[in-house]
Design a protein around this motif. Structure first.
Motif, PDB file in Angstrom:
ATOM      1  N   THR A 202      -3.640  -5.618  13.672  1.00 19.77           N
ATOM      2  CA  THR A 202      -4.412  -6.143  12.548  1.00 19.77           C
ATOM      3  C   THR A 202      -4.433  -5.153  11.395  1.00 19.77           C
ATOM      4  O   THR A 202      -4.147  -5.502  10.242  1.00 19.77           O
ATOM      5  CB  THR A 202      -5.851  -6.465  12.994  1.00 19.77           C
ATOM      6  OG1 THR A 202      -5.822  -7.436  14.036  1.00 19.77           O
ATOM      7  CG2 THR A 202      -6.681  -6.979  11.826  1.00 19.77           C
ATOM      8  N   TYR A 203      -4.785  -3.915  11.701  1.00 18.08           N
ATOM      9  CA  TYR A 203      -4.853  -2.909  10.640  1.00 18.08           C
ATOM     10  C   TYR A 203      -3.484  -2.687  10.002  1.00 18.08           C
ATOM     11  O   TYR A 203      -3.349  -2.639   8.769  1.00 18.08           O
ATOM     12  CB  TYR A 203      -5.403  -1.589  11.192  1.00 18.08           C
ATOM     13  CG  TYR A 203      -5.402  -0.489  10.154  1.00 18.08           C
ATOM     14  CD1 TYR A 203      -6.382  -0.442   9.179  1.00 18.08           C
ATOM     15  CD2 TYR A 203      -4.391   0.460  10.131  1.00 18.08           C
ATOM     16  CE1 TYR A 203      -6.374   0.542   8.208  1.00 18.08           C
ATOM     17  CE2 TYR A 203      -4.371   1.451   9.161  1.00 18.08           C
ATOM     18  CZ  TYR A 203      -5.366   1.483   8.198  1.00 18.08           C
ATOM     19  OH  TYR A 203      -5.344   2.448   7.232  1.00 18.08           O
ATOM     20  N   CYS A 204      -2.443  -2.546  10.820  1.00 17.84           N
ATOM     21  CA  CYS A 204      -1.107  -2.251  10.297  1.00 17.84           C
ATOM     22  C   CYS A 204      -0.566  -3.430   9.485  1.00 17.84           C
ATOM     23  O   CYS A 204       0.095  -3.225   8.451  1.00 17.84           O
ATOM     24  CB  CYS A 204      -0.158  -1.919  11.443  1.00 17.84           C
ATOM     25  SG  CYS A 204      -0.587  -0.394  12.316  1.00 17.84           S
ATOM     26  N   PHE A 205      -0.856  -4.663   9.938  1.00 12.59           N
ATOM     27  CA  PHE A 205      -0.371  -5.821   9.206  1.00 12.59           C
ATOM     28  C   PHE A 205      -1.036  -5.919   7.830  1.00 12.59           C
ATOM     29  O   PHE A 205      -0.381  -6.189   6.816  1.00 12.59           O
ATOM     30  CB  PHE A 205      -0.637  -7.090  10.010  1.00 12.59           C
ATOM     31  CG  PHE A 205      -0.213  -8.346   9.302  1.00 12.59           C
ATOM     32  CD1 PHE A 205       1.125  -8.642   9.126  1.00 12.59           C
ATOM     33  CD2 PHE A 205      -1.170  -9.224   8.794  1.00 12.59           C
ATOM     34  CE1 PHE A 205       1.510  -9.808   8.463  1.00 12.59           C
ATOM     35  CE2 PHE A 205      -0.787 -10.374   8.137  1.00 12.59           C
ATOM     36  CZ  PHE A 205       0.560 -10.674   7.969  1.00 12.59           C
ATOM     37  N   LEU A 206      -2.333  -5.674   7.778  1.00 14.33           N
ATOM     38  CA  LEU A 206      -3.028  -5.713   6.494  1.00 14.33           C
ATOM     39  C   LEU A 206      -2.569  -4.579   5.579  1.00 14.33           C
ATOM     40  O   LEU A 206      -2.501  -4.745   4.355  1.00 14.33           O
ATOM     41  CB  LEU A 206      -4.533  -5.641   6.712  1.00 14.33           C
ATOM     42  CG  LEU A 206      -5.151  -6.891   7.365  1.00 14.33           C
ATOM     43  CD1 LEU A 206      -6.614  -6.654   7.692  1.00 14.33           C
ATOM     44  CD2 LEU A 206      -4.985  -8.103   6.455  1.00 14.33           C
ATOM     45  N   SER A 207      -2.255  -3.421   6.148  1.00 13.91           N
ATOM     46  CA  SER A 207      -1.705  -2.324   5.342  1.00 13.91           C
ATOM     47  C   SER A 207      -0.371  -2.734   4.739  1.00 13.91           C
ATOM     48  O   SER A 207      -0.078  -2.439   3.575  1.00 13.91           O
ATOM     49  CB  SER A 207      -1.532  -1.072   6.206  1.00 13.91           C
ATOM     50  OG  SER A 207      -2.768  -0.582   6.652  1.00 13.91           O
ATOM     51  N   ARG A 208       0.424  -3.449   5.530  1.00 24.22           N
ATOM     52  CA  ARG A 208       1.725  -3.887   5.023  1.00 24.22           C
ATOM     53  C   ARG A 208       1.560  -4.936   3.932  1.00 24.22           C
ATOM     54  O   ARG A 208       2.299  -4.937   2.927  1.00 24.22           O
ATOM     55  CB  ARG A 208       2.571  -4.431   6.164  1.00 24.22           C
ATOM     56  CG  ARG A 208       4.019  -4.730   5.744  1.00 24.22           C
ATOM     57  CD  ARG A 208       4.861  -5.172   6.909  1.00 24.22           C
ATOM     58  NE  ARG A 208       6.240  -5.394   6.502  1.00 24.22           N
ATOM     59  CZ  ARG A 208       7.273  -4.658   6.880  1.00 24.22           C
ATOM     60  NH1 ARG A 208       7.081  -3.633   7.697  1.00 24.22           N
ATOM     61  NH2 ARG A 208       8.494  -4.941   6.464  1.00 24.22           N
ATOM     62  N   GLN A 209       0.610  -5.841   4.099  1.00 21.40           N
ATOM     63  CA  GLN A 209       0.361  -6.847   3.074  1.00 21.40           C
ATOM     64  C   GLN A 209      -0.025  -6.222   1.743  1.00 21.40           C
ATOM     65  O   GLN A 209       0.243  -6.793   0.685  1.00 21.40           O
ATOM     66  CB  GLN A 209      -0.757  -7.791   3.518  1.00 21.40           C
ATOM     67  CG  GLN A 209      -0.323  -8.890   4.473  1.00 21.40           C
ATOM     68  CD  GLN A 209      -1.430  -9.899   4.681  1.00 21.40           C
ATOM     69  OE1 GLN A 209      -2.605  -9.540   4.772  1.00 21.40           O
ATOM     70  NE2 GLN A 209      -1.058 -11.161   4.761  1.00 21.40           N
ATOM     71  N   ASN A 210      -0.634  -5.053   1.784  1.00 22.36           N
ATOM     72  CA  ASN A 210      -1.069  -4.376   0.564  1.00 22.36           C
ATOM     73  C   ASN A 210      -0.066  -3.340   0.069  1.00 22.36           C
ATOM     74  O   ASN A 210      -0.410  -2.483  -0.741  1.00 22.36           O
ATOM     75  CB  ASN A 210      -2.430  -3.721   0.801  1.00 22.36           C
ATOM     76  CG  ASN A 210      -3.568  -4.712   0.847  1.00 22.36           C
ATOM     77  OD1 ASN A 210      -4.159  -5.031  -0.180  1.00 22.36           O
ATOM     78  ND2 ASN A 210      -3.863  -5.236   2.028  1.00 22.36           N
ATOM     79  N   THR A 211       1.145  -3.399   0.584  1.00 23.13           N
ATOM     80  CA  THR A 211       2.220  -2.498   0.142  1.00 23.13           C
ATOM     81  C   THR A 211       3.283  -3.327  -0.580  1.00 23.13           C
ATOM     82  O   THR A 211       3.802  -4.284   0.000  1.00 23.13           O
ATOM     83  CB  THR A 211       2.866  -1.770   1.324  1.00 23.13           C
ATOM     84  OG1 THR A 211       1.868  -1.041   2.028  1.00 23.13           O
ATOM     85  CG2 THR A 211       3.947  -0.813   0.845  1.00 23.13           C
ATOM     86  N   PRO A 212       3.616  -3.022  -1.837  1.00 19.87           N
ATOM     87  CA  PRO A 212       4.622  -3.797  -2.559  1.00 19.87           C
ATOM     88  C   PRO A 212       5.965  -3.802  -1.837  1.00 19.87           C
ATOM     89  O   PRO A 212       6.416  -2.768  -1.322  1.00 19.87           O
ATOM     90  CB  PRO A 212       4.722  -3.079  -3.910  1.00 19.87           C
ATOM     91  CG  PRO A 212       3.424  -2.369  -4.060  1.00 19.87           C
ATOM     92  CD  PRO A 212       3.018  -1.973  -2.670  1.00 19.87           C
ATOM     93  N   ALA A 213       6.613  -4.965  -1.798  1.00 18.04           N
ATOM     94  CA  ALA A 213       7.900  -5.093  -1.119  1.00 18.04           C
ATOM     95  C   ALA A 213       8.961  -4.194  -1.743  1.00 18.04           C
ATOM     96  O   ALA A 213       9.858  -3.701  -1.049  1.00 18.04           O
ATOM     97  CB  ALA A 213       8.356  -6.548  -1.143  1.00 18.04           C
ATOM     98  N   VAL A 214       8.855  -3.945  -3.054  1.00 16.39           N
ATOM     99  CA  VAL A 214       9.861  -3.107  -3.713  1.00 16.39           C
ATOM    100  C   VAL A 214       9.817  -1.688  -3.172  1.00 16.39           C
ATOM    101  O   VAL A 214      10.846  -1.016  -3.058  1.00 16.39           O
ATOM    102  CB  VAL A 214       9.657  -3.136  -5.249  1.00 16.39           C
ATOM    103  CG1 VAL A 214       8.324  -2.509  -5.633  1.00 16.39           C
ATOM    104  CG2 VAL A 214      10.808  -2.429  -5.949  1.00 16.39           C
ATOM    105  N   GLU A 215       8.608  -1.216  -2.804  1.00 16.33           N
ATOM    106  CA  GLU A 215       8.507   0.117  -2.224  1.00 16.33           C
ATOM    107  C   GLU A 215       9.200   0.176  -0.868  1.00 16.33           C
ATOM    108  O   GLU A 215       9.874   1.164  -0.541  1.00 16.33           O
ATOM    109  CB  GLU A 215       7.035   0.524  -2.079  1.00 16.33           C
ATOM    110  CG  GLU A 215       6.327   0.798  -3.386  1.00 16.33           C
ATOM    111  CD  GLU A 215       4.942   1.375  -3.159  1.00 16.33           C
ATOM    112  OE1 GLU A 215       4.667   1.835  -2.021  1.00 16.33           O
ATOM    113  OE2 GLU A 215       4.135   1.369  -4.113  1.00 16.33           O
ATOM    114  N   LEU A 216       9.032  -0.855  -0.077  1.00 23.40           N
ATOM    115  CA  LEU A 216       9.670  -0.884   1.242  1.00 23.40           C
ATOM    116  C   LEU A 216      11.186  -0.865   1.111  1.00 23.40           C
ATOM    117  O   LEU A 216      11.875  -0.223   1.900  1.00 23.40           O
ATOM    118  CB  LEU A 216       9.220  -2.124   2.009  1.00 23.40           C
ATOM    119  CG  LEU A 216       7.709  -2.274   2.243  1.00 23.40           C
ATOM    120  CD1 LEU A 216       7.419  -3.546   3.018  1.00 23.40           C
ATOM    121  CD2 LEU A 216       7.169  -1.063   2.993  1.00 23.40           C
ATOM    122  N   GLU A 217      11.689  -1.555   0.107  1.00 27.92           N
ATOM    123  CA  GLU A 217      13.147  -1.569  -0.087  1.00 27.92           C
ATOM    124  C   GLU A 217      13.641  -0.217  -0.584  1.00 27.92           C
ATOM    125  O   GLU A 217      14.637   0.314  -0.096  1.00 27.92           O
ATOM    126  CB  GLU A 217      13.521  -2.670  -1.075  1.00 27.92           C
ATOM    127  CG  GLU A 217      15.025  -2.798  -1.276  1.00 27.92           C
ATOM    128  CD  GLU A 217      15.395  -3.964  -2.162  1.00 27.92           C
ATOM    129  OE1 GLU A 217      16.602  -4.224  -2.332  1.00 27.92           O
ATOM    130  OE2 GLU A 217      14.470  -4.640  -2.685  1.00 27.92           O
TER     131      GLU A 217
END
Length: 800
Positions: A202-217
């Motif tokens: 739950t915590y990790c998924f919500l952290s990912r939702q609040n991280t811009p996709a461009v940063e992940l790329e």
């Protein structure tokens, strides 16, 4: 945690069931409770294969990590040299990248690998090789940021985002680490495996939702997750029960991977990976390790307690243990800490845990309890000793160990062998001190050469604190060296990097010394390298370097550089016998060639500027001293001839003029008459000449201060200059006059002062040195305070 996240909407649930063919277990790196639950999941799930997040080009090293003789902390060291220019298209030195992947006993990844080894099932890393991660990452992002201690396993997405900041605000906690310890570490012991994993997801998924996709790329996350997902699919096709252990932030990406980009072809020689020892201080998040948890020694103790007789009391027992250890250390150091203070601190830690709604006290309750009960008085610089001791204890000093047969470069093995031979202590991460009698003990001289070799390779292992410094020509009256040394993970990392230069320290230093000499652009740099080779005990290499040194002497047009080279070569010639290097190389011959080059340029130095004049003065003094030795006496006439040509030129810098005349006077006293005439020209000439007189005297006194001590006429001329100066001119000359008279020792200045006083009708005996009267001192302080108040504050205050 559920109540804390009640205001958030979770759009997708990450499944976790031990009935699935592939089970995804989320972790935070170096979390003891994550590792504890993981052990239970492995026992219940009984996997046929375990896959771990980590660069897959280290799969051959898993047996080293899981060997019973390997003791954590250890790390995998990855390196990549971009010879093909894939990272940067700019010309120049190829970019070199490196990173660490540390493993502690309480690292979930190591727990998974050890469990696989114990069960006899296969285990593998599944992430992209390190070099390919770099190629999938944008410049200045992720693993390509310019950090001194780059770590593969980073928790930045979990710990540094706006979502996490809002959670801390809502929970009333001071930092992410305190948040994590409350909701995952201490509370995690009371949760079932399924509940703990659900909370993690739950915590990790919500952290990912609040991280811009461009940063992940840009950080290469998406490319890495696509590759790991493919490896998981391949394992699922071969095994009926696959356990995947990966960072919690990546679990959603592993379940929903994108398209894997094409993989570039890389030469095997461009990247390498080695196992290495590591230390607790290096794994400390507070020391710069971004993916680590703070105070790893404390969490290692929690991990040990979790496997003891009272696992449910692991946190409470660990806090009590550190309170007792801190009190014991403070008492040993002379601080008055009683058993009652320890009891009060323990009670406060427990009550703070209750107040903060934690099932047990943790690191932050421990720190607050020590601050409240062990710090006596204000928590100033003098009062934080208990916190410093606690910080040291909770960090830990453990140093890891690799099993025999581990893939270690020969250079690192040679380093370990020499440390054992010299009986240098490498256990723990503490700093040690050793005193070496380098001129009387051959063994001590060998240790000194070993230390100098590690300094040359920039290993960060040893540092000289005292002793003769031939490179900077300081403290050459000392006969012993004092060194401090300490093993850290950076030492092995540096040795791995330099392993391509040789199998032994001597060989690696020789190779790199030749390379640096080839790249040197100035004579000063070349001579410094010869001194370093001399100190490292590889002075015999000078035969191979002499040709390049001759080229530098001819090509270098910088007089200061040539003089510095001459000084270094003089040092080598003087110290051959003391260091047992006589006959190793003909340094006198090289010094003669350098001397001749300096003499060739010396007459051109009449127009030296103020910035470099002191260097030129020192160089002339050095040349004069060299020709005073029997072996170089035949060079004295040429040097004096160069000085004569120099002082006959106009213009000439007054300080250099005075220094050259003083040296000529030292060789031939008949120059006294010429000096008298020049002094009169400065002191009695135009105002412009008179304003240069202080600089002239500074140069003259630097080489012939005895003129003022033995010649009353000379003293009268200087006195006349000072008496006749206008106040404005005196203030302008004062700095250089002070510098000029700084060449006299106190006894000589007293003698000059008495003679000057007699010129004005006073007796020398009337001049006294004594302590300042306390009343006068107080009066002066009051005047200072009054002046400051009138300069900075309002006017109208009364006079003191």
């Amino acid at each position: 945690m559920d109540a804390l996240l009640s205001g958030e909407r979770q759009t997708e649930v990450i499944p976790f069931s031990l009935e699935d063919a592939v089970v995804y277990y989320p972790v935070r790196h170096h979390s003891p409770v994550c590792a504890w639950h993981l052990e239970q999941v492995i026992a219940r799930y009984n996997p046929a294969c375990i896959l771990v997040e980590g660069p897959e080009n280290a799969n051959d090293l898993i047996p080293v990590l899981t060997d019973p003789d390997t003791a954590a902390p250890v790390a995998l060291y990855y390196a990549y040299r971009d010879d093909a220019g894939l990272l940067s298209k700019e010309e120049g030195e190829p970019e070199s990248c490196r990173c660490y992947y540390p493993f502690l006993d309480h690292s979930p990844e190591l727990a998974a690998l050890r469990a696989a080894a114990a069960r006899g099932i296969p285990a593998a890393f599944i992430d992209l090789p390190y070099a390919e991660i770099l190629l999938a990452t944008q410049a200045a992002r992720g693993l390509r940021t310019r950090e001194e201690k780059q770590s593969y396993a980073s928790d930045q997405y979990l710990a540094h985002n706006r979502f996490q900041e809002r959670l801390c605000e809502k929970a009333g906690l001071r930092s992410f680490e305190e948040f994590w310890e409350k909701y995952f570490e201490t509370a995690g012991l009371d949760l079932s495996d399924e509940a703990f994993v659900r909370q993690m997801n739950t915590y990790c998924f919500l952290s990912r939702q609040n991280t811009p996709a461009v940063e992940l790329e840009e950080d290469g996350c998406l490319a890495r997750e696509a590759h790991m997902a493919r490896r998981i699919q391949e394992a699922a096709a071969r095994y009926d029960r696959v356990l995947v252990v990966a960072g919690g932030f990546h679990i959603w990406g592993l379940l929903h991977p994108g398209q894997e980009p094409p993989r570039p072809a890389l030469p095997a020689s461009a990247h390498a990976v080695y196992p290495m020892r590591y230390t607790m201080p290096a794994a400390d998040a507070l020391a710069g390790y971004a993916s680590g948890m703070p105070s790893p020694g404390f969490y290692a103790s929690v991990w040990t307690a979790l496997h003891g007789d009272r696992p449910r009391q692991a946190w409470t027992d660990t806090v009590l243990d550190y309170l007792v250890r801190t009190g014991r250390r403070l008492r040993k150091d002379g601080t008055l800490i009683s058993a009652f203070d320890e009891t009060c601190a323990f009670q406060q830690a427990q009550m703070l845990a209750q107040l903060r709604d934690k099932p047990a006290p943790g690191l932050y309750e421990l720190q607050d309890a020590v601050l409240s009960n062990f710090v006596k008085g204000e928590a100033s610089l003098s009062g934080v000793e208990p916190l410093r001791v606690l910080r040291q204890l909770t960090t830990g000093q453990a140093v890891g160990r690799l099993c025999s047969g581990a893939l270690v470069p020969p250079l690192a093995r040679d380093f370990d062998s020499q440390c054992r031979s010299f009986r240098l202590r490498l256990e723990g991460a503490a700093q040690h001190e050793i005193t070496l009698a380098i001129f009387s003990e051959e063994r001590h001289r060998a240790i000194s050469r070993f230390f100098h070799q590690t300094v040359f390779l920039d290993c960060g292992f040893a540092q000289r604190k005292k002793g003769p410094d031939l490179l900077r020509r300081r403290d050459r009256n000392l006969i012993r060296e004092v060194w401090e040394y300490r093993w850290t993970a950076a030492v092995d990392a540096a040795l791995i990097e330099h392993a391509v230069s040789g199998a032994t320290l001597r060989e690696a230093c020789s190779t790199e010394l030749r390379g640096r000499m080839a790249a040197a652009a100035r004579a000063e740099q070349g001579a410094d390298l010869l001194v370093q080779g001399f100190l490292m005990g590889i002075g015999d290499l000078a035969d191979q370097l002499a040709g390049r040194m001759d080229e530098l002497l001819i090509a270098d047009g910088d007089f200061a550089s040539l003089c510095a080279a001459c000084a270094s070569l003089t040092t080598l010639e003087e110290w051959q016998d003391q260091y047992g290097e006589r006959g190793g190389y003909d340094y006198p011959a090289l010094l003669r060639r350098c001397f001749a080059r300096v003499l060739q340029m010396l007459p051109q130095m009449n127009t030296v500027d103020d910035h470099n004049v002191q260097k030129v003065q020192q160089a002339c003094i050095l040349l004069y001293q060299v020709t005073g030795r029997e072996a170089f006496a035949d060079q004295r006439p040429a040097l004096l001839e160069a000085f004569e040509r120099l002082v006959g030129q106009n213009p000439i810098h007054p300080a250099f003029h005075g220094a050259a005349l003083g040296l000529l006077y030292g060789a031939r006293p008949a120059w006294k008459q010429t000096i008298d005439g020049v002094v009169r020209g400065y002191l009695q000439g135009t105002r412009a000449m008179m304003l240069q007189s202080a600089a002239f005297l500074q140069g003259l006194f630097s080489t012939a201060r005895d003129l003022l001590l033995v010649d009353d006429g000379f003293l009268r001329q200087i006195d006349a200059l000072l008496v006749g100066l206008e106040e404005e001119d005196f203030i302008a000359l004062l700095p250089e006059l002070r510098l000029a008279f700084s060449y006299f020792v106190p006894m000589e200045t007293d003698r000059i002062a008495r003679r000057a006083a007699e010129l004005h009708g006073a007796r020398g005996s009337d001049l006294r040195r004594g302590a300042v009267d306390p009343a006068d001192y107080a009066r002066a302080e009051a005047l200072d305070a009054w002046a400051a108040a009138h300069l900075d504050g309002p006017e109208g205050e009364d006079d003191p």
